[in-house]
Motif scaffolding. Structure first.
Motif, PDB file in Angstrom:
ATOM      1  N   TRP A  56       0.811  -1.218   0.000  1.00  0.00           N
ATOM      2  CA  TRP A  56       0.000   0.000   0.000  1.00  0.00           C
ATOM      3  C   TRP A  56       0.835   1.254   0.000  1.00  0.00           C
ATOM      4  O   TRP A  56       0.459   2.267  -0.571  1.00  0.00           O
ATOM      5  CB  TRP A  56      -0.987  -0.014   1.159  1.00  0.00           C
ATOM      6  CG  TRP A  56      -0.409   0.161   2.539  1.00  0.00           C
ATOM      7  CD1 TRP A  56      -0.006  -0.817   3.361  1.00  0.00           C
ATOM      8  CD2 TRP A  56      -0.189   1.388   3.206  1.00  0.00           C
ATOM      9  NE1 TRP A  56       0.461  -0.302   4.514  1.00  0.00           N
ATOM     10  CE2 TRP A  56       0.359   1.071   4.462  1.00  0.00           C
ATOM     11  CE3 TRP A  56      -0.394   2.734   2.881  1.00  0.00           C
ATOM     12  CZ2 TRP A  56       0.723   2.036   5.386  1.00  0.00           C
ATOM     13  CZ3 TRP A  56      -0.049   3.683   3.798  1.00  0.00           C
ATOM     14  CH2 TRP A  56       0.510   3.342   5.047  1.00  0.00           C
ATOM     15  N   GLU A  57       2.017   1.187   0.601  1.00  0.00           N
ATOM     16  CA  GLU A  57       2.812   2.416   0.657  1.00  0.00           C
ATOM     17  C   GLU A  57       3.425   2.746  -0.690  1.00  0.00           C
ATOM     18  O   GLU A  57       3.496   3.900  -1.084  1.00  0.00           O
ATOM     19  CB  GLU A  57       3.908   2.259   1.717  1.00  0.00           C
ATOM     20  CG  GLU A  57       3.367   2.666   3.075  1.00  0.00           C
ATOM     21  CD  GLU A  57       4.430   2.683   4.133  1.00  0.00           C
ATOM     22  OE1 GLU A  57       5.107   1.656   4.268  1.00  0.00           O
ATOM     23  OE2 GLU A  57       4.568   3.699   4.811  1.00  0.00           O
ATOM     24  N   LYS A  86       8.516   9.299  -5.011  1.00  0.00           N
ATOM     25  CA  LYS A  86       8.473   7.919  -5.501  1.00  0.00           C
ATOM     26  C   LYS A  86       7.848   7.943  -6.888  1.00  0.00           C
ATOM     27  O   LYS A  86       7.072   8.846  -7.220  1.00  0.00           O
ATOM     28  CB  LYS A  86       7.683   7.033  -4.539  1.00  0.00           C
ATOM     29  CG  LYS A  86       6.207   7.272  -4.494  1.00  0.00           C
ATOM     30  CD  LYS A  86       5.557   6.190  -3.669  1.00  0.00           C
ATOM     31  CE  LYS A  86       4.083   6.488  -3.388  1.00  0.00           C
ATOM     32  NZ  LYS A  86       3.241   6.624  -4.529  1.00  0.00           N
ATOM     33  N   PRO A  87       8.167   6.937  -7.679  1.00  0.00           N
ATOM     34  CA  PRO A  87       7.632   6.940  -9.053  1.00  0.00           C
ATOM     35  C   PRO A  87       6.157   6.564  -9.060  1.00  0.00           C
ATOM     36  O   PRO A  87       5.722   5.737  -8.287  1.00  0.00           O
ATOM     37  CB  PRO A  87       8.466   5.895  -9.754  1.00  0.00           C
ATOM     38  CG  PRO A  87       8.943   4.978  -8.681  1.00  0.00           C
ATOM     39  CD  PRO A  87       9.078   5.788  -7.449  1.00  0.00           C
ATOM     40  N   PRO A  97       2.319  11.659   0.240  1.00  0.00           N
ATOM     41  CA  PRO A  97       1.943  12.236   1.533  1.00  0.00           C
ATOM     42  C   PRO A  97       2.665  11.545   2.692  1.00  0.00           C
ATOM     43  O   PRO A  97       2.800  10.330   2.697  1.00  0.00           O
ATOM     44  CB  PRO A  97       0.440  11.991   1.602  1.00  0.00           C
ATOM     45  CG  PRO A  97       0.219  10.792   0.757  1.00  0.00           C
ATOM     46  CD  PRO A  97       1.271  10.801  -0.302  1.00  0.00           C
ATOM     47  N   LYS A  98       3.106  12.371   3.607  1.00  0.00           N
ATOM     48  CA  LYS A  98       3.683  11.795   4.824  1.00  0.00           C
ATOM     49  C   LYS A  98       2.553  11.518   5.824  1.00  0.00           C
ATOM     50  O   LYS A  98       2.487  10.479   6.454  1.00  0.00           O
ATOM     51  CB  LYS A  98       4.664  12.793   5.428  1.00  0.00           C
ATOM     52  CG  LYS A  98       5.506  12.236   6.544  1.00  0.00           C
ATOM     53  CD  LYS A  98       6.458  13.321   7.008  1.00  0.00           C
ATOM     54  CE  LYS A  98       7.300  12.868   8.155  1.00  0.00           C
ATOM     55  NZ  LYS A  98       8.058  14.018   8.689  1.00  0.00           N
ATOM     56  N   ALA A 147      -5.973   3.732   3.343  1.00  0.00           N
ATOM     57  CA  ALA A 147      -5.491   3.095   2.119  1.00  0.00           C
ATOM     58  C   ALA A 147      -6.209   1.773   1.896  1.00  0.00           C
ATOM     59  O   ALA A 147      -6.228   0.903   2.766  1.00  0.00           O
ATOM     60  CB  ALA A 147      -3.994   2.872   2.228  1.00  0.00           C
ATOM     61  N   LYS A 148      -6.863   1.669   0.734  1.00  0.00           N
ATOM     62  CA  LYS A 148      -7.544   0.421   0.395  1.00  0.00           C
ATOM     63  C   LYS A 148      -7.219   0.098  -1.054  1.00  0.00           C
ATOM     64  O   LYS A 148      -7.034   1.007  -1.877  1.00  0.00           O
ATOM     65  CB  LYS A 148      -9.050   0.561   0.599  1.00  0.00           C
ATOM     66  CG  LYS A 148      -9.421   0.436   2.063  1.00  0.00           C
ATOM     67  CD  LYS A 148     -10.809   0.848   2.368  1.00  0.00           C
ATOM     68  CE  LYS A 148     -11.030   0.845   3.860  1.00  0.00           C
ATOM     69  NZ  LYS A 148     -12.326   1.369   4.253  1.00  0.00           N
TER      70      LYS A 148
END
Lengths: 208, 181, 392
Positions: A56-57, A86-87, A97-98, A147-148
């Motif tokens: 997910w990250e 990140k790509p 996003p942090k 995150a899904k």
């Protein structure tokens, strides 16, 4: 005649009373925690973040452009950018996003964030069981809760997810076409330059 | 004088005094209700079941409720307390009380009740009561019934004028309707 | 018979174990204990039954979560009620506010003491039993007034006034329709009334012309007397919050509810005794089943009827309520009384049957025809202030 209407009404209620025992169609009650009615396809309440793939990250589509944060009428979204990039699915390096928080106790489910998102990353969920013992902490959804997977999105809103995927395919194709055109243009320019150079060389040689 | 009678008498007297002296009128009526209940208990101790329960039914169930209704309807919910301690009221009240007591004791002392011994409470007192009410005392009973009916009709008459206004308005609107046609 | 004798023997055995000076008190205690415990428990079950049945009438399940099939729901309700905070309004009349629920429950419970539950199984066998019952009913009116006035709340007072007006209006047809039975039996004692219907189902008073009409009138008045739907305007939730119970909470509120339930049982038991043969079996062969079982069976079926009515009918408007009481109930009960008088004069028999039946039928059909023609959907008339001031 006084009392006739009352008797008629009592017959009707008696029919209901006995009917509810032998005719299960009359009882429309659903015993909620044990039985659940599958949600309608258009049901929606709070937003979530889509990721592609399994991680997910890595697969999070959000690039933390903060448009949704600015557009949100009750201002329930909070985003902080990460320094590392990140790509994305096109291979471009993008921000990520942090912190991405949505306070669902504030969210009014207007779906404006979904409409403004240029990266198809935020979409509406239909999960309604948010009950918690705490008014503040348990209703503030963080990035990992939000995150899904895209698969989940397909399972809850198939038609919409299909459309989103098509948009993304189109985007990729456009991107590839653009790249191609760019590469071609570049090659052409190179060729032209080469021919130009060759021509000028030849001319020079002629003059000499 | 049994213990039970003493208790009943004390409660009856105390509530009667409270009904006279309390400031809040609703409290007075409620205390008066306790007095009625005490009188009913005295009747029951004398073996007069019918009269005792009638006392409860009529006085507690109807008369006290009537008094409470009258209080609430006439004075409104706020002014339910007596404010003045008027000596004139005090004196006239005492005089009326003495006069009433005198008339009643005169009547009792001159009646046949005093001469004869108190009869034992009969087992079938109810039937005896009914028989004597409808044979020996049928005239007073009918006179009282007539009086109550007259009072009822009078009450209905007092309530009637409102209805007249109502009818006139009905005809008024009817006239309007026909005029519109 | 054997069951009643057994109970009475046990009671006398227990009383004789006591020291002599305590025996009257002990006897009274032992007589009232079964009534208080059984009706308290029955009330708890009736709340569950009511909710279940109303649910089924509305095609729902009703409570089914606590215990098997929701059986423990009354327990849960009771725990909730008892552990709630008892709030008394600051300006309330504290003593009256406190006494009102007690008075209501006591008067409701006392009414049960003159009901014969079986042969000789009666807590207070007095000559004027039914008068005692109605006297206790009248005392409950005062308790309701105390609740309404002591709360210092407009809704409570308004609800109490409505309740009392309604109870007084319906007390007249109630007593008049009971009077028809008393006239025929010739006694005010409820055990005599029950004894008069001992011969089986054909001797029950409901199967006579005057008894049938009287029973219906009595049941309707009962509904009004215990403030049940459709006569529940004193505690109309949508208008008056909860009427006289508005300012009560916790245990006192539970007491009010319990008083209402017990009053309903008492009224149903009285109806069963007056019209449905009391504790007697419908057939003499079935009399080996104890009397209390029959009485409780009849009582429960009447309670079920009340719940059924509650699930069917909407609430009456206050003026309709009064109109119904004075224009329909009162004349019909007077006619019914005359019919019972005809029965007494002819000493029963076929002629009495035909005459009193004819009288009741003519009165009912004729009067209801007149009434329904008089108020056949007249357009509503409104009175406005300006219009009333117009002089003609």
């Amino acid at each position: 005649m006084i009392g006739k209407g009352i008797l008629k009404g009592m017959v009707e209620t008696a029919r209901n009373l006995t009917g509810s025992f032998h005719d299960p169609d009359r009882l429309t009650t659903v015993e909620y925690p044990e039985q659940k009615i599958p949600a309608k396809e258009n049901a929606r309440n709070f937003p979530f973040l889509i990721y592609d793939g399994d991680d997910w990250e890595a697969g999070l589509r959000c690039v933390s452009c903060q448009i949704c944060e600015k557009e949100c009428p009750p201002q329930c979204i909070y985003i902080e950018k990460d320094k590392e990039k990140k790509p994305d699915f096109l291979g471009k390096m993008q921000m990520q996003p942090k912190i991405f928080d949505i306070d669902v106790s504030v969210c009014m489910g207007c779906q404006i964030c979904v409409e403004v998102c240029p990266f198809e990353s935020i979409r509406m969920d239909n999960d309604f069981e948010y009950a918690g013992s705490d008014r503040f902490e348990s209703l503030l959804l963080t990035k990992d809760q939000l995150a899904k997977s895209n698969k989940y999105y397909h399972s809850i809103h198939p038609t919409e997810a299909q459309e989103t995927d098509e948009i993304r395919v189109q985007k990729r194709e456009d991107h590839l076409a653009k790249e191609k055109a760019k590469a071609e243009k570049l090659a052409k320019a190179k060729e032209e330059a080469a021919t130009k150079a060759a021509l000028s060389k030849a001319e020079k040689a002629k003059e000499e | 004088m049994s213990l039970f009678f003493t208790i009943t008498a004390l409660i009856t007297m105390a509530s009667a005094i409270a009904a006279m002296t309390l400031r809040n009128l609703v409290h007075c009526v409620l205390c008066l209700t306790v007095t009625f209940a005490g009188i009913a208990l005295v009747f029951l101790q004398l073996g007069a079941e019918f009269i005792g329960f009638s006392q409860i039914l009529v006085y507690i169930g109807a008369v006290s409720i009537l008094m409470l209704f009258a209080l609430l309807m006439t004075r409104g919910g706020t002014e339910l307390t007596l404010k003045r301690w008027d000596p004139v009221h005090w004196i006239t009240g005492t005089l009326i009380g003495i006069a009433g007591f005198g008339v009643m004791s005169f009547a009792i002392f001159n009646s046949s009740l005093r001469q004869s011994k108190i009869p034992e409470a009969k087992a079938d007192s109810l039937h005896a009561l009914g028989n004597s009410l409808l044979s020996q005392y049928v005239l007073p009973l009918e006179v009282m019934a007539l009086l109550l009916t007259v009072a009822l009709i009078g009450a209905a008459l007092i309530a009637l004028p409102e209805k007249k206004v109502f009818r006139r308005n009905a005809s008024f609107s009817k006239n309007q309707e026909s005029g519109n046609k | 018979m054997w069951f009643e004798e057994l109970l009475i023997t046990i009671k006398y055995y227990l009383v004789l174990q006591m020291p002599g000076s305590l025996q009257p008190v002990g006897s009274a205690f032992l007589s009232s204990l079964p009534i208080m415990t059984s009706f308290g428990g029955l009330f708890a079950l009736a709340t569950l039954l009511e909710r279940k049945m109303l649910g089924r009438i509305q095609n729902r399940y009703g409570p089914n979560r606590v215990g098997p099939g929701g059986l423990l729901q009354p327990v849960a309700d009771g725990i909730k009620m008892l552990t709630k905070e008892d709030i008394v309004p600051k300006n309330a009349d504290h003593l009256i506010h406190f006494l009102a629920p007690l008075g209501l429950l006591v008067s409701a419970m006392l009414g049960l003491s003159v009901i014969p539950f079986g042969h000789r199984l009666i807590a207070l066998d007095i000559e004027t039993g039914i008068l005692f019952f109605f006297a206790m009913g009248a005392a409950s009116e005062l308790a309701i007034f105390m609740a309404g006035w002591g709360s210092r709340n407009k809704y409570a007072l308004l609800g109490a006034l409505r309740a009392i007006a309604q109870m007084i209006s319906y007390e007249i047809p109630l007593i008049l329709s009971a009077l028809s039975v008393l006239m025929v039996v010739g006694s005010l004692s409820l055990s005599d009334v029950a004894q008069a219907q001992s011969g089986g189902i054909h001797t029950w008073h409901i199967f006579t012309p005057w008894g049938f009409l009287g029973c219906i009138l009595f049941l309707i008045s009962t509904l009004a007397e215990i403030n049940r739907s459709p006569f529940d305007i004193p505690e109309a939730e949508s208008e008056l919050i909860a009427g006289h119970m508005t300012e009560y909470s916790g245990f006192k509120y539970a007491l009010f509810f319990m008083a209402e339930g017990v009053a309903m049982f008492a009224m149903c038991a009285l109806t069963a005794t007056l019209f449905l043969g009391g504790y007697h079996a419908p057939l003499p062969i079935l009399s080996f089943i104890p009397g209390p079982v029959w009485l409780f069976g009849k009582l429960t079926s009447l309670v079920l009827l009340f719940i059924w009515i509650r699930g069917t009918m909407p609430r009456l408007r206050a003026d309709q309520l009064m109109e119904f009481a004075w224009k329909f109930m009162l004349p019909m009960s007077v006619v019914n009384l005359i019919a019972a008088g005809v029965w007494v004069a002819l000493d029963g028999g076929v002629a009495a049957w035909i005459l009193s039946g004819l009288l009741n039928c003519v009165a009912y059909f004729g009067w209801s025809r007149i009434l329904s023609q008089a108020s056949r959907f007249n357009p509503r008339t409104y009175r406005y202030a300006e219009e009333a001031g117009v002089s003609k």
